[in-house]
Design a protein around this motif. Structure first.
Motif, PDB file in Angstrom:
ATOM      1  N   GLN A   1      79.952  50.277  41.027  1.00 28.16           N
ATOM      2  CA  GLN A   1      78.770  49.547  41.493  1.00 28.16           C
ATOM      3  C   GLN A   1      77.473  50.239  41.020  1.00 28.16           C
ATOM      4  N   LYS A   2      77.479  51.566  41.131  1.00 28.54           N
ATOM      5  CA  LYS A   2      76.280  52.309  40.695  1.00 28.54           C
ATOM      6  C   LYS A   2      76.082  52.134  39.196  1.00 28.54           C
ATOM      7  N   THR A   3      77.188  52.139  38.456  1.00 30.84           N
ATOM      8  CA  THR A   3      77.100  51.965  37.002  1.00 30.84           C
ATOM      9  C   THR A   3      76.510  50.595  36.693  1.00 30.84           C
ATOM     10  N   ARG A   4      76.962  49.601  37.441  1.00 32.94           N
ATOM     11  CA  ARG A   4      76.434  48.248  37.207  1.00 32.94           C
ATOM     12  C   ARG A   4      74.921  48.224  37.455  1.00 32.94           C
ATOM     13  N   ARG A   5      74.518  48.877  38.536  1.00 37.25           N
ATOM     14  CA  ARG A   5      73.080  48.907  38.843  1.00 37.25           C
ATOM     15  C   ARG A   5      72.295  49.577  37.714  1.00 37.25           C
ATOM     16  N   ASP A   6      72.843  50.707  37.231  1.00 36.70           N
ATOM     17  CA  ASP A   6      72.168  51.411  36.117  1.00 36.70           C
ATOM     18  C   ASP A   6      72.009  50.483  34.925  1.00 36.70           C
ATOM     19  N   LEU A   7      73.124  49.825  34.591  1.00 33.58           N
ATOM     20  CA  LEU A   7      73.100  48.991  33.380  1.00 33.58           C
ATOM     21  C   LEU A   7      72.094  47.859  33.524  1.00 33.58           C
ATOM     22  N   GLU A   8      72.052  47.283  34.760  1.00 28.62           N
ATOM     23  CA  GLU A   8      71.088  46.194  34.956  1.00 28.62           C
ATOM     24  C   GLU A   8      69.647  46.709  34.833  1.00 28.62           C
ATOM     25  N   ASN A   9      69.435  47.928  35.345  1.00 28.35           N
ATOM     26  CA  ASN A   9      68.088  48.526  35.210  1.00 28.35           C
ATOM     27  C   ASN A   9      67.739  48.749  33.749  1.00 28.35           C
ATOM     28  N   HIS A  10      68.705  49.292  33.001  1.00 24.54           N
ATOM     29  CA  HIS A  10      68.442  49.541  31.583  1.00 24.54           C
ATOM     30  C   HIS A  10      68.159  48.235  30.858  1.00 24.54           C
ATOM     31  N   ARG A  11      68.882  47.202  31.294  1.00 27.50           N
ATOM     32  CA  ARG A  11      68.694  45.903  30.651  1.00 27.50           C
ATOM     33  C   ARG A  11      67.249  45.445  30.846  1.00 27.50           C
ATOM     34  N   SER A  12      66.754  45.558  32.088  1.00 28.60           N
ATOM     35  CA  SER A  12      65.381  45.067  32.266  1.00 28.60           C
ATOM     36  C   SER A  12      64.371  45.969  31.577  1.00 28.60           C
ATOM     37  N   LYS A  13      64.676  47.259  31.523  1.00 26.40           N
ATOM     38  CA  LYS A  13      63.756  48.168  30.832  1.00 26.40           C
ATOM     39  C   LYS A  13      63.711  47.835  29.326  1.00 26.40           C
ATOM     40  N   ALA A  14      64.894  47.580  28.775  1.00 23.65           N
ATOM     41  CA  ALA A  14      64.965  47.245  27.349  1.00 23.65           C
ATOM     42  C   ALA A  14      64.228  45.943  27.080  1.00 23.65           C
ATOM     43  N   MET A  15      64.364  45.010  28.032  1.00 26.23           N
ATOM     44  CA  MET A  15      63.692  43.708  27.904  1.00 26.23           C
ATOM     45  C   MET A  15      62.179  43.939  27.816  1.00 26.23           C
ATOM     46  N   ALA A  16      61.670  44.807  28.697  1.00 31.29           N
ATOM     47  CA  ALA A  16      60.222  45.039  28.715  1.00 31.29           C
ATOM     48  C   ALA A  16      59.752  45.741  27.444  1.00 31.29           C
ATOM     49  N   SER A  17      60.556  46.702  26.936  1.00 28.73           N
ATOM     50  CA  SER A  17      60.072  47.457  25.772  1.00 28.73           C
ATOM     51  C   SER A  17      60.376  46.780  24.447  1.00 28.73           C
ATOM     52  N   PHE A  18      61.518  46.142  24.331  1.00 29.02           N
ATOM     53  CA  PHE A  18      61.929  45.646  23.008  1.00 29.02           C
ATOM     54  C   PHE A  18      62.228  44.155  22.957  1.00 29.02           C
ATOM     55  N   GLY A  19      62.236  43.473  24.104  1.00 29.73           N
ATOM     56  CA  GLY A  19      62.506  42.042  24.093  1.00 29.73           C
ATOM     57  C   GLY A  19      63.980  41.713  24.296  1.00 29.73           C
ATOM     58  N   GLU A  20      64.252  40.408  24.272  1.00 29.11           N
ATOM     59  CA  GLU A  20      65.560  39.883  24.671  1.00 29.11           C
ATOM     60  C   GLU A  20      66.706  40.364  23.792  1.00 29.11           C
ATOM     61  N   ILE A  21      66.424  40.453  22.477  1.00 24.29           N
ATOM     62  CA  ILE A  21      67.483  40.808  21.545  1.00 24.29           C
ATOM     63  C   ILE A  21      68.126  42.125  21.931  1.00 24.29           C
ATOM     64  N   VAL A  22      67.296  43.111  22.189  1.00 27.11           N
ATOM     65  CA  VAL A  22      67.826  44.430  22.523  1.00 27.11           C
ATOM     66  C   VAL A  22      68.415  44.420  23.927  1.00 27.11           C
ATOM     67  N   ALA A  23      67.735  43.720  24.841  1.00 24.34           N
ATOM     68  CA  ALA A  23      68.223  43.693  26.224  1.00 24.34           C
ATOM     69  C   ALA A  23      69.651  43.174  26.302  1.00 24.34           C
TER      70      ALA A  23
END
Ligand code: PEP
Ligand code: MG
Length: 600
Positions: free
Chosen positions: A64-86
């Motif tokens: 569960q914690k891993t899932r939370r991390d990954l979701e956080n990274h996903r939104s961070k990537a979205m903010a910095s690099f856009g959808e493709i990277v996210a």
């Protein structure tokens, strides 16, 4: 004798110096974070009879914690690099959703009374090994994803830091054996202030990716990542390629000072962003940028670029883990066209293969992939793929600022075939009544020596040339651009390269077509005056290099550039060229702290 003694003392104190290839300029001093790729082995450990349920619960919480991390990274990537990277994180999240695999792990814990760490490692390591054994790159990439996910869960289970990179909370230097395209998203550009990799020549995609971040970096350090520990203090000199591990107090002081001088110099360049790249006697040059991801288009504008000289569309594969359809491609192309509008954007058709074997196409295992089934060769064998891309590019041309370019053309027939398909798609558009720019310019990369030699012939059939020195150098000198073993032989300064560039520029001029350089050489400040003097009209490289190149152009006259080029074209060896330019430019621009290495 004394210096030997000092060296001995330094080694005993852990101070060591390494030499690699500088690929992104600047100085960084910070502690190392080491990108772990190997999955450390977990040994079998039994648990007490009857405690299996507790162990399963421990595992579920870690997941569960891993899932939370990954979701956080996903939104961070979205903010910095856009959808493709996210979207890259979706592949990791999908692994967590694989119920049968996780059911099997839980069953192992309950029936064999084994620790969660071991049950997890045993199952996921098995899956990863099966995937790695396949000869197809897409499976090998998946194997890496599985190992990544396993490592993350294991770290949560034993309380280790969850991610060597994403968990970074202070300025750090990233050390890795190599970087994959997807790795850039792990890097927080605010905190990762330097990058060092074992692999890669100056124009390998590892190097290009580090330049996207605009942080100092050095590649080609062979097994450096094995010799450095997380937390070691490092000095990265992205100008000379020197790395110091655990510097002495004196070195630390010297390089921290250089680091701040470099930063203030870069800040001082911000005034130049909005000025034109024009010589003192009024000769204008286009300074454009190469981008890999649509969201980088903003960086082109911020750095004062005149356009996008090369959009490497193959990176769109990252988003899909496969071939993007027309609509998906169109969305990304129009995004870039609109951010840049009215500045021009050159969209290059997919250049897959070489060191960019992306998922979705079954790339054969080749012993010479750079000279193998890549770029337009793939497109012409898969015309439907090419058609889809043409349609998406044409739809994105409505603002009339988009051009199209074909990579890896080596023979006129290939160009004619590609153009034929392009004209068919244009005719379809007319029939279907779809709006597009019917004056869209069509160009080619000049990156195979046969095209440079026959440039006068090719110039009759295209609207522009873009000289791709990254490949042109490797093919002309027979030096693999990604091989650190022979990186010292990779020399864009070689007179043969300069003569091919000149030959191509002359052919373009006599047919009245536009000619630019879009290899990394175009962003090397040492080469700026020389390339302008040779008659190159456009220089396109990483966005972060624009301000300095502009500053050089604005400080010189076109006459000076021509005289310089004239002199250099008489030299016989690459070291004659390089040594002369280094002396000349250092003297001429004594206030510039960035002098770039000789291999890009
Ligand atoms: C080149 O070959 O110079 C080039 C710009 O293309 P790529 O680096 O994508 O091969
Ligand atoms: Mg190329």
């Amino acid at each position: 004798m004394r210096s030997d003694f000092r060296r001995f003392k330094d080694i005993m104190a852990g101070h060591k110096t390494f030499q690699g290839l500088p690929v992104s300029p600047g100085i960084a001093v910070a502690n190392a974070v080491v990108l772990e790729r190997e999955l450390r082995k977990v040994n079998r450990q039994q648990i007490r009879e009857g405690t299996g349920e507790l162990e399963v619960e421990r595992l579920r919480q870690a997941i569960q914690k891993t899932r939370r991390d990954l979701e956080n990274h996903r939104s961070k990537a979205m903010a910095s690099f856009g959808e493709i990277v996210a979207k890259i994180f979706d592949a990791h999240l999908l692994i967590l959703d694989d119920e049968p695999t996780f059911d099997q792990i839980e069953e192992g814990i309950l029936t064999e009374n084994i620790k969660a760490e071991y049950a997890l490692f045993r199952e996921l390591d098995h899956v990863a090994r099966n995937l790695s054994a396949q000869q197809v790159d897409i499976f090998r990439d998946r194997a890496q994803d599985v190992r990544d996910v396993c490592r993350r869960i294991l770290n949560h289970l034993d309380g280790s830091p969850t991610d060597s990179m994403v968990g970074v909370d202070k300025y750090s230097i990233l050390v890795a054996a190599e970087l994959n395209p997807s790795d850039i998203l792990h890097l927080d550009p605010e905190l990762i202030i330097g990058v060092v990799t074992d692999a890669g020549g100056a124009t390998s995609h590892t190097a290009i990716l580090t330049r996207i971040l605009g942080v100092p970096s050095v590649v080609g350090l062979r097994n450096f990542s094995k010799q450095v520990k997380a937390g070691d203090l490092l000095v990265v000199n992205g100008n000379s390629g020197k790395i110091i591990q655990n510097p002495t107090a004196k070195q630390f002081e010297k390089y921290t000072k250089k680091q701040s001088q470099y930063r203030s110099y870069m800040r001082s360049l911000s005034d130049i962003h909005q000025l034109e790249a024009q010589t003192t006697d009024g000769h204008s040059v286009t300074i454009a940028a190469n981008i890999e991801l649509p969201d980088e288009a903003h960086r082109v504008i911020e750095n004062g670029g005149d356009g996008v000289g090369l959009f490497r569309t193959e990176y769109l594969f990252l988003a899909k883990g496969g071939l993007p359809d027309e609509e998906e491609q169109y969305r990304e192309y129009i995004k870039v066209a609109e951010i840049l509008n009215p500045k021009p954007v050159i969209i290059r058709t997919f250049d897959m293969g070489g060191d960019k074997a992306f998922p979705g196409i079954d790339f054969p295992h080749e012993s010479n992939p750079f000279m193998g089934w890549r770029a337009i060769r793939v497109g012409l064998e898969k015309p439907e793929m090419l058609r889809t891309q043409f349609r998406a590019i044409l739809r994105a041309s409505i603002h009339k600022n988009v051009s199209i370019m074909f990579p890896m053309i080596s023979d006129l027939n290939e160009l004619q075939l590609a153009k034929e398909i392009f004209h068919e798609v244009q005719a379809d558009f007319k029939q279907e009544g779809i709006a597009f720019d019917d004056k869209m310019k069509v160009g080619i990369m000049v990156e195979v020596p046969s095209v440079a030699v026959m440039a006068h012939q090719f110039a009759k059939y295209v609207d522009f040339f873009s000289i791709g020195t990254n490949d042109l150098v490797q093919f002309t000198l027979a030096v693999d651009r990604g091989n650190e073993q022979i990186a010292h032989l990779y020399k864009p300064w070689h007179p043969a390269i300069l003569h091919l560039i000149k030959h191509t520029v002359d052919a373009a001029n006599s047919e009245g077509i536009h000619v630019g350089v879009c290899g990394e050489f175009a962003g090397n400040p040492l080469a700026t005056l020389l390339l302008i003097g040779l008659g190159v009209q456009e220089l396109s490289s990483s966005p972060s290099r624009i301000p300095q190149v502009k500053k050089i152009i604005r400080s010189a006259s076109f006459e000076e550039c021509e005289n310089l080029a004239h002199k250099v074209m008489d030299f016989d060896t690459s070291s004659d060229v390089y040594d002369f330019l280094l002396r000349y430019m250092k003297k001429r621009f004594a206030d510039m702290p960035i002098w770039f290495g000789n291999n890009s």
